[in-house]
Design an enzyme around this catalytic site. Sequence first.
Site, PDB file in Angstrom:
ATOM      1  N   ASP A  38       0.541  -1.230  -0.042  1.00 17.01           N
ATOM      2  CA  ASP A  38      -0.001  -0.004   0.058  1.00 17.01           C
ATOM      3  C   ASP A  38       0.991   1.381   0.020  1.00 17.01           C
ATOM      4  OD1 ASP A  38      -2.453   1.197  -0.005  1.00 17.01           O
ATOM      5  OD2 ASP A  38      -2.770   0.955   2.053  1.00 17.01           O
ATOM      6  N   ARG A  51       0.113   9.681  -9.726  1.00 15.32           N
ATOM      7  CA  ARG A  51       0.024   8.362  -8.966  1.00 15.32           C
ATOM      8  C   ARG A  51       0.642   7.212  -9.801  1.00 15.32           C
ATOM      9  NH1 ARG A  51      -3.580   7.534  -5.178  1.00 15.32           N
ATOM     10  NH2 ARG A  51      -4.092   5.416  -6.033  1.00 15.32           N
ATOM     11  N   HIS A  55       3.282   3.725  -8.630  1.00 13.95           N
ATOM     12  CA  HIS A  55       2.944   2.247  -9.255  1.00 13.95           C
ATOM     13  C   HIS A  55       4.236   1.567  -9.774  1.00 13.95           C
ATOM     14  CE1 HIS A  55      -0.933   2.649  -7.901  1.00 13.95           C
ATOM     15  NE2 HIS A  55      -1.371   3.302  -8.919  1.00 13.95           N
ATOM     16  N   THR A  84     -10.158  -7.027  -6.435  1.00 11.22           N
ATOM     17  CA  THR A  84     -11.289  -7.057  -7.085  1.00 11.22           C
ATOM     18  C   THR A  84     -11.891  -5.839  -6.937  1.00 11.22           C
ATOM     19  OG1 THR A  84     -12.114  -8.129  -5.244  1.00 11.22           O
ATOM     20  CG2 THR A  84     -11.782  -9.600  -7.241  1.00 11.22           C
ATOM     21  N   LEU A 149      11.997 -19.674  -4.950  1.00 13.08           N
ATOM     22  CA  LEU A 149      11.113 -18.894  -4.484  1.00 13.08           C
ATOM     23  C   LEU A 149       9.855 -18.832  -5.159  1.00 13.08           C
ATOM     24  CD1 LEU A 149      10.174 -16.634  -2.171  1.00 13.08           C
ATOM     25  CD2 LEU A 149      11.017 -14.971  -3.827  1.00 13.08           C
ATOM     26  N   LEU A 213      -7.422  -5.724   6.531  1.00 10.10           N
ATOM     27  CA  LEU A 213      -6.936  -6.739   5.890  1.00 10.10           C
ATOM     28  C   LEU A 213      -7.415  -6.359   4.472  1.00 10.10           C
ATOM     29  CD1 LEU A 213      -7.672  -9.955   7.923  1.00 10.10           C
ATOM     30  CD2 LEU A 213      -5.477  -8.689   7.493  1.00 10.10           C
TER      31      LEU A 213
HETATM   32  C1  V0D Z   1       1.204  -1.979  -8.781  1.00 13.30           C
HETATM   33  C2  V0D Z   1       2.977  -2.039  -6.464  1.00 13.30           C
HETATM   34  C3  V0D Z   1       4.089  -6.367 -10.583  1.00 13.30           C
HETATM   35  C4  V0D Z   1       1.651  -2.413  -6.327  1.00 13.30           C
HETATM   36  C5  V0D Z   1       3.909  -2.973  -7.480  1.00 13.30           C
HETATM   37  C6  V0D Z   1      -1.902  -5.704 -12.807  1.00 13.30           C
HETATM   38  C7  V0D Z   1       0.848  -1.982  -7.362  1.00 13.30           C
HETATM   39  C8  V0D Z   1       3.731  -2.456  -8.829  1.00 13.30           C
HETATM   40  C9  V0D Z   1       3.067  -6.864 -11.301  1.00 13.30           C
HETATM   41  C10 V0D Z   1       2.978  -8.318 -11.912  1.00 13.30           C
HETATM   42  C11 V0D Z   1       1.692  -3.991  -9.836  1.00 13.30           C
HETATM   43  C12 V0D Z   1       2.025  -9.300 -11.837  1.00 13.30           C
HETATM   44  C13 V0D Z   1       1.885 -10.381 -12.526  1.00 13.30           C
HETATM   45  C14 V0D Z   1       2.943 -10.749 -13.048  1.00 13.30           C
HETATM   46  C15 V0D Z   1       3.973  -9.949 -13.243  1.00 13.30           C
HETATM   47  C16 V0D Z   1       4.059  -8.657 -12.518  1.00 13.30           C
HETATM   48  C17 V0D Z   1       2.010  -6.092 -10.960  1.00 13.30           C
HETATM   49  C18 V0D Z   1       0.019  -5.161 -11.009  1.00 13.30           C
HETATM   50  C19 V0D Z   1       0.408  -4.121 -10.194  1.00 13.30           C
HETATM   51  C20 V0D Z   1      -1.436  -5.219 -11.614  1.00 13.30           C
HETATM   52  F1  V0D Z   1       2.731 -12.109 -13.803  1.00 13.30           F
HETATM   53  N1  V0D Z   1       3.854  -5.343 -10.130  1.00 13.30           N
HETATM   54  N2  V0D Z   1       2.520  -5.140 -10.286  1.00 13.30           N
HETATM   55  N3  V0D Z   1       0.859  -6.209 -11.485  1.00 13.30           N
HETATM   56  N4  V0D Z   1       2.228  -2.861  -9.344  1.00 13.30           N
END
Ligand code: V0D
Length: 259
Positions: A38, A51, A55, A84, A149, A213
Amino acid sequence: MRWQREDNQVQDLPGAVPEALERPKATAVPEHVAIIMDGNGRWAEARGLPRVAGHRAGMKAVREVTVAADDLGIRVLTLYAFSTENWKRPRDEVDFLMALPQEFLLTELKELIDKNVRVRLIGDPEALPAHTRKAVDEAIRVTSENTGLILNFALNYGGRMELVRAVRALAEAVRDGRIDPAAIDEQAVANALYTRDLPDPDLLIRTSGELRLSNFMLWQLAYTELWFSDKLWPDFRREDLFAAVEDFRRRDRRYGGLR
Ligand code: V0D
């Protein structure tokens, strides 16, 4: 559960009584760590950035923490990437998020492949855009033979939705005569979840100072130790994971009993 000796040497447990268990101060390393990542948007806003910049910065933290988890001997790292409920965010932000798995594949995955990391998914991939699902499938496919891992992304995941799916699957099994209602026990429910072949998280970390949670792994977190950090996710470093695990190792887990 695995055990880590005080000299930080992680060792596997074969059948024999491990040396670590005979040592009075040996302590456990969590087998499964789950993280609610978060604070990405807030991190960006604090810097006057859009924003989505948060990310992207959060994705770098994913790589660093994954490597750190691997170094500690953690077996499963589950990261809440998209809930979701996140579909309710502005269209542009959702579109940006949905491009991150592909970006991850291109920029971060090579190092993780070298480290023998295996990517997996919990959640409903059906609702994801085709390009996102393709990137995720690719990440899963190219790491599927890896034995290290497990990097488990929760993507379009919701704990209640997961339980609804499980209830529905069990109801269908009853209807079709494949299971007796009296045979539905905790194991049967656990087997109907996305995490059927994973241990429950030993440790949950949530960043950004929120103490909720938020519909994450509701069944699996029943006995999990909780650890909260005020740091925003893009600022979370390997040392922060180490601090959480250190703290975990000091706790006395009783699972409701008195031992
Ligand atoms: C944004 C911070 C890796 C939290 C981390 C689609 C939110 C970066 C993936 C990722 C997100 C997911 C599956 C995969 C490979 C990479 C990811 C999302 C958001 C939402 F197979 N970071 N990440 N997916 N964020």
